[in-house]
Design a protein around this motif. Structure first.
Motif, PDB file in Angstrom:
ATOM      1  N   UNK A 184       0.831  -1.207   0.000  1.00  0.00           N
ATOM      2  CA  UNK A 184       0.000   0.000   0.000  1.00  0.00           C
ATOM      3  C   UNK A 184       0.866   1.258   0.000  1.00  0.00           C
ATOM      4  N   UNK A 185       1.984   1.203   0.745  1.00  0.00           N
ATOM      5  CA  UNK A 185       2.897   2.351   0.800  1.00  0.00           C
ATOM      6  C   UNK A 185       3.537   2.603  -0.565  1.00  0.00           C
ATOM      7  N   UNK A 186       3.937   1.520  -1.243  1.00  0.00           N
ATOM      8  CA  UNK A 186       4.513   1.662  -2.587  1.00  0.00           C
ATOM      9  C   UNK A 186       3.531   2.359  -3.517  1.00  0.00           C
ATOM     10  N   UNK A 187       2.286   1.905  -3.511  1.00  0.00           N
ATOM     11  CA  UNK A 187       1.292   2.476  -4.408  1.00  0.00           C
ATOM     12  C   UNK A 187       1.042   3.948  -4.075  1.00  0.00           C
ATOM     13  N   UNK A 188       0.928   4.255  -2.752  1.00  0.00           N
ATOM     14  CA  UNK A 188       0.666   5.641  -2.348  1.00  0.00           C
ATOM     15  C   UNK A 188       1.804   6.567  -2.767  1.00  0.00           C
ATOM     16  N   UNK A 189       3.038   6.223  -2.400  1.00  0.00           N
ATOM     17  CA  UNK A 189       4.160   7.126  -2.672  1.00  0.00           C
ATOM     18  C   UNK A 189       4.477   7.220  -4.162  1.00  0.00           C
ATOM     19  N   UNK A 190       4.226   6.140  -4.913  1.00  0.00           N
ATOM     20  CA  UNK A 190       4.436   6.198  -6.357  1.00  0.00           C
ATOM     21  C   UNK A 190       3.511   7.238  -6.977  1.00  0.00           C
ATOM     22  N   UNK A 191       2.228   7.196  -6.606  1.00  0.00           N
ATOM     23  CA  UNK A 191       1.275   8.138  -7.187  1.00  0.00           C
ATOM     24  C   UNK A 191       1.391   9.528  -6.555  1.00  0.00           C
ATOM     25  N   UNK A 246      -0.832  14.596  -2.852  1.00  0.00           N
ATOM     26  CA  UNK A 246      -1.188  13.761  -1.694  1.00  0.00           C
ATOM     27  C   UNK A 246      -2.666  13.384  -1.725  1.00  0.00           C
ATOM     28  N   UNK A 247      -3.518  14.343  -2.073  1.00  0.00           N
ATOM     29  CA  UNK A 247      -4.965  14.074  -2.149  1.00  0.00           C
ATOM     30  C   UNK A 247      -5.263  13.022  -3.221  1.00  0.00           C
ATOM     31  N   UNK A 248      -4.663  13.186  -4.387  1.00  0.00           N
ATOM     32  CA  UNK A 248      -4.871  12.240  -5.482  1.00  0.00           C
ATOM     33  C   UNK A 248      -4.380  10.849  -5.107  1.00  0.00           C
ATOM     34  N   UNK A 249      -3.171  10.778  -4.516  1.00  0.00           N
ATOM     35  CA  UNK A 249      -2.594   9.482  -4.142  1.00  0.00           C
ATOM     36  C   UNK A 249      -3.403   8.812  -3.041  1.00  0.00           C
ATOM     37  N   UNK A 250      -3.899   9.583  -2.082  1.00  0.00           N
ATOM     38  CA  UNK A 250      -4.722   9.031  -0.997  1.00  0.00           C
ATOM     39  C   UNK A 250      -6.005   8.434  -1.558  1.00  0.00           C
ATOM     40  N   UNK A 251      -6.639   9.153  -2.476  1.00  0.00           N
ATOM     41  CA  UNK A 251      -7.870   8.672  -3.105  1.00  0.00           C
ATOM     42  C   UNK A 251      -7.632   7.368  -3.852  1.00  0.00           C
ATOM     43  N   UNK A 252      -6.562   7.301  -4.641  1.00  0.00           N
ATOM     44  CA  UNK A 252      -6.269   6.098  -5.433  1.00  0.00           C
ATOM     45  C   UNK A 252      -5.888   4.915  -4.548  1.00  0.00           C
ATOM     46  N   UNK A 253      -5.157   5.185  -3.463  1.00  0.00           N
ATOM     47  CA  UNK A 253      -4.754   4.105  -2.543  1.00  0.00           C
ATOM     48  C   UNK A 253      -5.965   3.533  -1.805  1.00  0.00           C
ATOM     49  N   UNK A 254      -6.824   4.408  -1.311  1.00  0.00           N
ATOM     50  CA  UNK A 254      -8.046   3.953  -0.628  1.00  0.00           C
ATOM     51  C   UNK A 254      -8.932   3.185  -1.607  1.00  0.00           C
ATOM     52  N   UNK A 255      -9.040   3.693  -2.810  1.00  0.00           N
ATOM     53  CA  UNK A 255      -9.848   3.043  -3.852  1.00  0.00           C
ATOM     54  C   UNK A 255      -9.367   1.617  -4.109  1.00  0.00           C
ATOM     55  N   UNK A 258       3.973  -2.685  -6.610  1.00  0.00           N
ATOM     56  CA  UNK A 258       2.516  -2.662  -6.458  1.00  0.00           C
ATOM     57  C   UNK A 258       1.941  -1.418  -7.130  1.00  0.00           C
ATOM     58  N   UNK A 259       1.151  -1.633  -8.175  1.00  0.00           N
ATOM     59  CA  UNK A 259       0.486  -0.535  -8.855  1.00  0.00           C
ATOM     60  C   UNK A 259      -0.978  -0.908  -9.078  1.00  0.00           C
ATOM     61  N   UNK A 260      -1.799   0.061  -9.407  1.00  0.00           N
ATOM     62  CA  UNK A 260      -3.249  -0.129  -9.459  1.00  0.00           C
ATOM     63  C   UNK A 260      -3.682  -1.249 -10.409  1.00  0.00           C
ATOM     64  N   UNK A 261      -3.272  -1.244 -11.669  1.00  0.00           N
ATOM     65  CA  UNK A 261      -3.791  -2.287 -12.591  1.00  0.00           C
ATOM     66  C   UNK A 261      -3.517  -3.713 -12.129  1.00  0.00           C
TER      67      UNK A 261
END
Length: 311
Positions: A96-103, A151-160, A177-180
């Protein structure tokens, strides 16, 4: 009640179709990573050490170098760790941290390129009012805003992504770890979330790109009004580095997230270029075409004893 096992860790399988190439990839990616860190650190030190470079343009370039230091650090250390023969496992929180910080860093860079285009627009179209419009306070607000919206965009995508249940396969067919790739492992229908994620990931870069395009349309129009050929050349020169960096940033985003039919191997290859090669090239792009940065780098390296006085 149905017995469901919850995934507590994931296994990163790495880049598809690269079996038995671990040693070669380790050396190659480690070289890229070291050059990326060194190049951006040198640009950072050159700007900080030279008072002549303490202007809005170099302030934003400084922040871009900081992002380019941390951006490859999201996935590269773990990738190098398992390429050297160590465990490919990554914890749920680590994923989850990887996905958040990447975005977070990717979105911050996207907004930053937009701000840098606006800075060039003001400098070329309103040169006499430049210092008033791009004051220290405005620059600080714009720089802070890029991180806040990132940060707002990354938080939204990580929670999603991580509000989905993960209770089945835990093998991530990717090198981070990425979204797709994470949506493929979810134990639920992800079609609606894929659409929302596609719109969210696509809308933000598209909006920024349109703003950049608007800024540069005005810039080109203003440059063409300059009567002297030397004046036009200098004005185009100050923008060419930024345009090159923008193209290198946006092409991977379009190929990875906005393509209708994904290809795991192509996506991984483009992602490696995006994660390692582009941050490595940015210092070269901005320093090789900028006399002030090159002069500051020479002075700094001479002061540190890496260059002789003749240079």
């Amino acid at each position: 009640m149905r017995n469901v096992s919850v995934v507590t860790e994931f296994i990163l399988l790495g880049i598809p179709h690269t079996e038995d190439l671990e040693t070669m990839l380790f050396v190659l990616f480690l070289s890229f990573y070291i050059f990326t860190l060194m190049g951006n650190l040198l640009i950072l030190l050159a700007i900080v050490s030279s008072t002549r470079l303490h202007t809005p343009m170099y302030f934003f370039l400084c922040k871009l170098s900081v992002c380019d230091i941390f951006f490859p650090s999201v996935s590269s250390p773990k990738m190098l760790f398992y390429l050297s023969g160590n465990s490919r496992a990554i914890s749920y929180a680590g994923c989850a941290s990887q996905l958040f910080f990447y975005h977070f860093l990717g979105c911050t860079e996207c907004f930053l390129y937009t701000v840098m285009a606006y800075d060039r627009f003001v400098a070329i179209c309103y040169p006499l009012r430049y210092t008033i419009i791009m004051s220290h306070r405005v620059c600080a607000i714009l720089a802070l805003g890029t991180s806040l919206f990132g940060c707002i965009q990354a938080t939204f995508l990580t929670i999603l992504t991580f509000q989905l249940p993960y209770c089945g396969p835990n093998e991530v067919d990717y090198f981070f770890c990425d979204i797709p790739v994470m949506l493929k492992l979810a134990c639920a229908d992800t079609s609606a979330l894929e659409t929302v994620g596609f719109v969210s990931v696509g809308l933000m870069p598209l909006s920024c790109f349109l703003l950049i395009l608007t800024s540069y349309s005005r810039i080109v129009y203003s440059i063409l009004q300059i009567r002297s050929a030397e004046g036009r050349r200098r004005a185009f020169s100050t923008c060419s580095a930024h345009l090159t960096a923008i193209l290198l940033f946006y092409m991977p985003v379009v190929l990875i997230y906005l393509r209708p039919t994904p290809s795991p191997w192509l996506d991984a290859t483009v992602q490696v270029l995006n994660n390692l090669v582009t941050p490595m090239l940015n210092p070269l792009i901005y320093s090789l075409r900028n006399k002030e940065v090159k002069s500051s780098l020479r002075k700094m390296l001479h002061h540190l004893g890496f260059l002789s006085e003749e240079l």
